[in-house]
Design an enzyme around this catalytic site. Structure first.
Site, PDB file in Angstrom:
ATOM      1  CB  ALA A  62      42.446   1.012  30.087  1.00  0.00           C
ATOM      2  N   GLY A  63      39.989   0.360  31.818  1.00  0.00           N
ATOM      3  CA  GLY A  63      39.459  -0.206  33.061  1.00  0.00           C
ATOM      4  C   GLY A  63      38.247  -1.094  32.822  1.00  0.00           C
ATOM      5  CD  GLN A  92      42.830   7.064  26.803  1.00  0.00           C
ATOM      6  OE1 GLN A  92      42.942   8.133  27.352  1.00  0.00           O
ATOM      7  NE2 GLN A  92      41.918   6.178  27.166  1.00  0.00           N
ATOM      8  CB  CYS A 225      49.168   9.994  31.878  1.00  0.00           C
ATOM      9  SG  CYS A 225      50.942   9.680  31.671  1.00  0.00           S
ATOM     10  CG  ASP A 372      41.949   7.497  34.262  1.00  0.00           C
ATOM     11  OD1 ASP A 372      42.845   6.864  34.839  1.00  0.00           O
ATOM     12  OD2 ASP A 372      42.006   7.852  33.069  1.00  0.00           O
ATOM     13  CE  LYS A 380      41.621  11.265  38.957  1.00  0.00           C
ATOM     14  NZ  LYS A 380      41.018  10.223  39.801  1.00  0.00           N
ATOM     15  CB  THR A 381      48.481   5.561  35.322  1.00  0.00           C
ATOM     16  OG1 THR A 381      48.531   4.585  36.389  1.00  0.00           O
ATOM     17  CG2 THR A 381      49.132   6.851  35.778  1.00  0.00           C
ATOM     18  CB  CYS A 415      54.720   8.554  36.304  1.00  0.00           C
ATOM     19  SG  CYS A 415      54.390  10.046  35.438  1.00  0.00           S
TER      20      CYS A 415
HETATM   21  C1  LIG Z   1      48.406  11.261  26.400  1.00  0.00           C
HETATM   22  C2  LIG Z   1      48.219  10.160  27.407  1.00  0.00           C
HETATM   23  C3  LIG Z   1      49.320   9.450  27.860  1.00  0.00           C
HETATM   24  C4  LIG Z   1      49.161   8.448  28.797  1.00  0.00           C
HETATM   25  N1  LIG Z   1      50.257   7.728  29.202  1.00  0.00           N
HETATM   26  C5  LIG Z   1      50.117   6.728  30.084  1.00  0.00           C
HETATM   27  C6  LIG Z   1      51.237   5.920  30.458  1.00  0.00           C
HETATM   28  O1  LIG Z   1      52.338   6.118  29.972  1.00  0.00           O
HETATM   29  N2  LIG Z   1      51.036   4.929  31.376  1.00  0.00           N
HETATM   30  C7  LIG Z   1      49.814   4.675  31.908  1.00  0.00           C
HETATM   31  O2  LIG Z   1      49.683   3.757  32.721  1.00  0.00           O
HETATM   32  N3  LIG Z   1      48.724   5.408  31.565  1.00  0.00           N
HETATM   33  C8  LIG Z   1      48.855   6.421  30.665  1.00  0.00           C
HETATM   34  N4  LIG Z   1      47.758   7.155  30.285  1.00  0.00           N
HETATM   35  C9  LIG Z   1      46.500   7.033  31.051  1.00  0.00           C
HETATM   36  C10 LIG Z   1      45.642   5.848  30.648  1.00  0.00           C
HETATM   37  O3  LIG Z   1      45.369   5.852  29.276  1.00  0.00           O
HETATM   38  C11 LIG Z   1      44.350   5.939  31.449  1.00  0.00           C
HETATM   39  O4  LIG Z   1      44.675   6.067  32.804  1.00  0.00           O
HETATM   40  C12 LIG Z   1      43.487   4.702  31.276  1.00  0.00           C
HETATM   41  O5  LIG Z   1      43.033   4.636  29.954  1.00  0.00           O
HETATM   42  C13 LIG Z   1      42.329   4.738  32.271  1.00  0.00           C
HETATM   43  O6  LIG Z   1      41.360   3.794  31.970  1.00  0.00           O
HETATM   44  P1  LIG Z   1      39.804   4.114  32.235  1.00  0.00           P
HETATM   45  O7  LIG Z   1      39.065   2.907  31.831  1.00  0.00           O
HETATM   46  O8  LIG Z   1      39.632   4.661  33.576  1.00  0.00           O
HETATM   47  O9  LIG Z   1      39.489   5.305  31.230  1.00  0.00           O
HETATM   48  P2  LIG Z   1      39.447   5.254  29.646  1.00  0.00           P
HETATM   49  O10 LIG Z   1      40.412   4.235  29.143  1.00  0.00           O
HETATM   50  O11 LIG Z   1      39.626   6.641  29.191  1.00  0.00           O
HETATM   51  O12 LIG Z   1      37.989   4.726  29.305  1.00  0.00           O
HETATM   52  C14 LIG Z   1      36.813   5.354  29.716  1.00  0.00           C
HETATM   53  C15 LIG Z   1      35.714   4.910  28.783  1.00  0.00           C
HETATM   54  O13 LIG Z   1      34.459   5.280  29.337  1.00  0.00           O
HETATM   55  C16 LIG Z   1      33.616   5.652  28.271  1.00  0.00           C
HETATM   56  N5  LIG Z   1      32.557   6.507  28.810  1.00  0.00           N
HETATM   57  C17 LIG Z   1      32.631   7.799  29.179  1.00  0.00           C
HETATM   58  N6  LIG Z   1      31.447   8.231  29.634  1.00  0.00           N
HETATM   59  C18 LIG Z   1      30.593   7.188  29.556  1.00  0.00           C
HETATM   60  C19 LIG Z   1      29.225   7.010  29.888  1.00  0.00           C
HETATM   61  N7  LIG Z   1      28.480   8.010  30.379  1.00  0.00           N
HETATM   62  N8  LIG Z   1      28.662   5.791  29.675  1.00  0.00           N
HETATM   63  C20 LIG Z   1      29.415   4.761  29.176  1.00  0.00           C
HETATM   64  N9  LIG Z   1      30.718   4.883  28.849  1.00  0.00           N
HETATM   65  C21 LIG Z   1      31.301   6.078  29.034  1.00  0.00           C
HETATM   66  C22 LIG Z   1      34.524   6.371  27.276  1.00  0.00           C
HETATM   67  O14 LIG Z   1      33.969   6.353  25.987  1.00  0.00           O
HETATM   68  C23 LIG Z   1      35.803   5.548  27.400  1.00  0.00           C
HETATM   69  O15 LIG Z   1      35.878   4.555  26.420  1.00  0.00           O
HETATM   70  C24 LIG Z   1      47.877   8.142  29.300  1.00  0.00           C
HETATM   71  C25 LIG Z   1      46.759   8.840  28.816  1.00  0.00           C
HETATM   72  C26 LIG Z   1      46.925   9.831  27.870  1.00  0.00           C
HETATM   73  C27 LIG Z   1      45.722  10.557  27.334  1.00  0.00           C
END
Ligand SMILES: Cc1cc2nc3c(=O)[nH]c(=O)nc-3n(C[C@H](O)[C@H](O)[C@H](O)COP(=O)(O)OP(=O)(O)OC[C@H]3O[C@@H](n4cnc5c(N)ncnc54)[C@H](O)[C@@H]3O)c2cc1C
Length: 472
Positions: A62-63, A92, A225, A372, A380-381, A415
């Protein structure tokens, strides 16, 4: 529409609709949903900035995707590389809806090919290590990638193996489930599907006259989350309650309260009281599972008071279970945790050391964080990541222009707690307290049917078509 009439409606149409459709329809309120949709205004397109420098974005969740979309729309002729192993992109938040029979597994699967345009260089690998002192990182393939600016968006990794006796492979067997189970690198999300099967097995047991005990855990580490453990608890309890099937539910949390805001905590306590046979054990952290004997071991810390005074004590508590829903301990991914980019001590130890307002690294001024991975004192959402994206992008561009960083993140997180089917408590808050996005719904602790409709039907298309394209 109140919950009872929404339920009646859903049961009435159940003959014509699938069970899944009926679960979705609980709480329908199209007028309110339209109001909400209209209250969310897409960000206005901005004039392109002519800045130079190679930007590398690490992570394609997402981020990472939102960071890319915002930077690409703001910079003319951008030089952006995204390092993302995953072609499949998982929505997710939908995992909870799969686990409770509202969505099907395919509903949350998206494709990064639809989000990453041709003018962005996409390396389908992941970083093994980051050398921030020399502005480069090394991929698993061994290739070195240099950058002028780095955006870290690597999210979180799960550690089922930190619980003694448990492996990831045990989930789905012997009464064990976990909605979180997924492999973000491969883009697979088994957690939702396995938990839905698990709930059906629990239902079948109660129907067969057994009185099973279901335990739902929450660990001591930060988790993504923070509301998801309780979302699972209440929806599973409501699912059985609607079928007149009472069972024992125990919520075990390493924390000391149900939520961080007083009025939301009160509403959640009210929710718990509405389910016969539900209780909470605070300060209980799951440390071991005896998979074969179905015993869960907890590290319990408590205050003991006697005539000598009060002291902190700890002991191991063992609870038998028939069904155990596990939320695993979580940490940043190894490449980040092992780098010089993280907090060395304190409660954010191991997480990316960014300024909580500007999202710029506190020591490496060409490094920014989103999502996150950020070591900031807020949730962390995906909702936080959406608010990070435009702020981080504008500040990164200012850094490229050697200008002052003016954009400030207010700590927004969200949340969507689900006390029962058909209603959501949309707990939106930031560094300074509640931040309701619908101004006339000031009390964020009120469960609303309209938020259910918004979450089930509208949020996913908004995520896919607006947020992932930097339009919101
Ligand atoms: C069950 C569940 C319910 C949720 N409900 C909600 C909700 O209702 N509302 C809400 O706002 N949020 C919710 N979330 C949280 C939300 O999905 C996350 O906060 C969001 O996806 C964070 O984005 P991100 O990019 O930080 O992490 P992610 O979306 O997890 O992406 C991280 C990415 O980094 C990649 N990565 C990891 N390590 C490496 C590396 N070394 N090199 C390159 N790439 C790498 C991974 O493959 C992944 O694709 C929920 C999550 C879950 C699991």
């Amino acid at each position: 529409m109140d919950k009872e009439s929404s339920l009646n409606k859903s049961l009435h149409v159940q003959n014509k609709l699938s069970r899944r459709d009926a679960l979705k329809l609980m709480g329908i309120s199209p007028i309110a949903a339209t109001v909400i949709a209209n209250s969310v205004t897409p960000i206005e397109a901005e004039a392109s900035t002519n800045v130079k420098g190679k930007i590398v974005i690490l992570g394609g969740g997402a981020g990472g995707i939102m960071a890319m979309a915002h930077l690409r729309s703001k910079i003319s002729n951008p030089d952006i590389t995204i390092i993302a192993p995953n072609e499949i992109h998982l929505y997710q938040p939908g995992q909870v809806f799969i686990a409770t029979g509202v969505y099907e597994a395919d509903d949350i699967i998206m494709n990064n090919n639809d989000f990453i345009p041709d003018d962005i260089k996409w390396i389908k690998d992941e970083a093994k290590s980051i050398d921030a002192d020399n502005n480069k990182l090394t991929l698993r393939s061994g290739e070195e990638i240099a950058y002028d600016y780095l955006v870290v968006a690597t999210g979180i990794q799960y550690h089922y193996e930190w619980i003694k006796g448990l492996t990831k492979e045990d989930i789905g067997t012997n009464g064990l489930s976990s909605v979180y189970l997924s492999d973000l690198e491969k883009g697979t999300a088994q957690g939702g599907t396995l938990s839905w099967k698990w709930l059906n097995a629990l239902e079948a047991d109660v129907q067969a006259g057994k009185k099973p005990r279901a335990i739902f855990t929450q660990p001591s580490t930060p988790i993504k989350c923070g509301g998801a453990p309780q979302k699972m608890l209440y929806l599973c309890a409501d699912y059985l309650k609607e079928r007149q099937l009472h069972t024992e539910f125990i919520f075990t949390t390493a924390g000391a309260s149900l939520f961080s805001l007083g009025n939301v905590t009160k509403e959640l306590q009210k929710t718990q009281n509405s389910y016969e046979g539900m209780s909470t054990k605070f300060k209980h952290n799951l440390i071991e599972v005896n998979v074969a004997d179905k015993k869960a071991h907890f590290h319990y810390i408590y205050e003991h008071t006697d005539e000598w005074g009060t002291e902190s004590r700890e002991e191991e508590v063992i609870l038998d279970y028939d069904y155990l829903h596990i939320v695993p301990p979580m940490s940043p991914v190894d490449a980040v945790r092992d780098s010089t980019l993280v907090w060395k001590e304190g409660r954010a130890k191991g997480w990316l050391e960014v300024d909580k307002f500007t999202l710029q690294h506190r020591h490496y001024q060409n490094v920014f964080g989103i999502g996150d991975v950020c070591g900031i004192p807020m949730g962390k959402t995906g909702g936080s990541a959406r608010h990070h994206a435009p702020i981080m992008a504008k500040n990164l561009i200012s850094a490229m222009q050697k200008k002052e960083l003016k954009e400030k993140f207010d700590g927004y997180t969200v949340c969507p707690l689900k006390p029962r089917y058909g209603e959501i408590i949309m707990a939106e808050f930031g560094y300074d307290g509640p931040m309701p996005s619908v101004p006339f719904w000031k009390d964020i602790s009120v469960p609303r049917a309209s938020w259910w409709i918004f979450d089930v039907y509208m949020l996913k298309p908004m995520y896919q078509h607006l947020m992932m394209r930097g339009l919101m």
